[in-house]
Design an enzyme around this catalytic site. Sequence first.
Site, mmCIF file in Angstrom:
data_model
loop_
_atom_site.group_PDB
_atom_site.id
_atom_site.type_symbol
_atom_site.label_atom_id
_atom_site.label_comp_id
_atom_site.label_asym_id
_atom_site.label_seq_id
_atom_site.Cartn_x
_atom_site.Cartn_y
_atom_site.Cartn_z
ATOM 1 N N HIS A 82 40.435 55.636 39.899
ATOM 2 C CA HIS A 82 41.536 54.665 39.939
ATOM 3 C C HIS A 82 42.110 54.506 38.540
ATOM 4 O O HIS A 82 41.379 54.541 37.556
ATOM 5 C CB HIS A 82 41.054 53.310 40.461
ATOM 6 C CG HIS A 82 42.152 52.486 41.037
ATOM 7 N ND1 HIS A 82 42.553 52.591 42.348
ATOM 8 C CD2 HIS A 82 42.974 51.555 40.475
ATOM 9 C CE1 HIS A 82 43.555 51.753 42.581
ATOM 10 N NE2 HIS A 82 43.833 51.124 41.448
ATOM 11 N N SER A 183 41.131 43.313 41.506
ATOM 12 C CA SER A 183 42.011 44.080 42.388
ATOM 13 C C SER A 183 41.476 45.506 42.561
ATOM 14 O O SER A 183 41.304 45.997 43.686
ATOM 15 C CB SER A 183 43.422 44.103 41.784
ATOM 16 O OG SER A 183 44.227 45.045 42.424
ATOM 17 N N LYS A 187 38.779 47.007 46.108
ATOM 18 C CA LYS A 187 39.063 48.182 46.953
ATOM 19 C C LYS A 187 37.954 49.209 46.849
ATOM 20 O O LYS A 187 37.513 49.793 47.841
ATOM 21 C CB LYS A 187 40.367 48.870 46.494
ATOM 22 C CG LYS A 187 41.619 48.079 46.668
ATOM 23 C CD LYS A 187 42.859 48.915 46.368
ATOM 24 C CE LYS A 187 43.281 48.970 44.923
ATOM 25 N NZ LYS A 187 43.797 47.743 44.337
HETATM 26 N N1 URA Z 1 45.574 48.967 40.073
HETATM 27 C C1 URA Z 1 45.183 48.043 40.973
HETATM 28 O O1 URA Z 1 44.758 48.395 42.078
HETATM 29 N N2 URA Z 1 45.262 46.761 40.641
HETATM 30 C C2 URA Z 1 45.699 46.323 39.449
HETATM 31 O O2 URA Z 1 45.724 45.134 39.210
HETATM 32 C C3 URA Z 1 46.105 47.295 38.492
HETATM 33 C C4 URA Z 1 46.036 48.619 38.845
#
Ligand code: URA
Length: 443
Positions: A82, A183, A187
Amino acid sequence: MRAVDLIRQKRDGGALDAGAIKAFVDGATDGSWPDYQVSALLMAIVLRGMSLDEAIALTEAMVGSGQRLDLSEFGGTPVDKHSTGGVGDQTSLILAPLAAACGVVVPMMSGRGLGHTGGTLDKLEAIPGFRTNLTLAEMRRVLRQTGCVLIGQTDEIAPADRKLYALRDVTATVESRPLICASILSKKIAEGIGGLVLDVKVGRGAFMKTRDDARALASWLIRIAEGNGVRTEALLTSMDAPLGRAVGNASEVIEAIETLKGQGPKDLEELSVALAARLLILAGTAKDDADAERQVRDALTSGAGLEKFRDVILAQGGDPRVVDDYARMPIADTEIIWPADRDGVVANLDAELIGRATVALGAGRDRTDAAIDPGVGIHVEATVGTPVKRGDAVLRLRCDDRQRVAAARDLLAEAIVIGDTAPALSPVIVERMDVAAAMRMEG
Ligand code: URA
């Protein structure tokens, strides 16, 4: 617990305990907190910050808003990557198929555009027919078929992030270490991976402008993820100018495909290969760093990564013919050249301003319900350090809406600097951080 009391508490600099944080996350997810109160608390968090303990509680509450998947049926260690948010950063579209072509299981859960940065889901949805909103059963089917799936938050997995993410995008509440940690990690923890590689961007176009802030973010991300049983490491990477040359949804998909064909920009290829190699290390499928890089490069040069991307597009309902025929991608008809205003060298292409200009063209949202235009974008014709003559193209814009072009022009006027000498270029990969490095950091 009344929403207004929690907002006031954070506004005045107080800490929220785990119960209060859970009430906020539950209220945002089930809609019992209206958007204006959710947004007010998000802004209070941006301005007042949170401790690491609060960020851990926020992450756990957001994971708990949905299910935590069990992917043991797929064997091995599922891994994911990510980014903290960049401009022209389509590495996910390249490295996920490359890693899967090397035999690694990649259940990738991504986001949409956020602030001035692009989002993997918006890019993928530029491919005609491509579905990112799969059910859990469909997600497992695609993963079984291809070893790789590219989806967004759902009602079942990280629904709190879906809600908060959409609000943060349009309320200027992105730039916050705890909000970014919760955030991203909600996930990633919920999707059931065992290993995670983070691309922590640093520079003018990143949410973290300084190396110290990027290190601090990486340290929290690694500590929280490891605390939840996910082996994690981070690459700090440069985001002063856009990565690669394309910025905009459909055009970034095309650039990703070009890169999978071995014809992409070198900075984009270098970073994608490096991140994919770290995925192989975390999955335990490479003997060492050199072996990981060799496997990924083989998948690139043999075309196995490209074939994997084609398979994933097909499995997720998209038109795989886009791989060979870019005319099938939605690209705006009108092209506008942005010329150099003097002879010299491109000294600066400010990634944040170029990202904001791309959003102004219609590639991103200014309201949660705004539709985006997948076909608009900006192509960098002359990268930083390139000598130019007055009138040479520095950027090429694609957009059919003149009002939107006018809005983008105001931003671009400041984004581009033609100077007398080429600036020193920072390397794409600035630093690598593992859990030991993260634990050594204070705070
Ligand atoms: N990617 C994400 O999923 N959330 C964020 O806050 C920043 C980048």
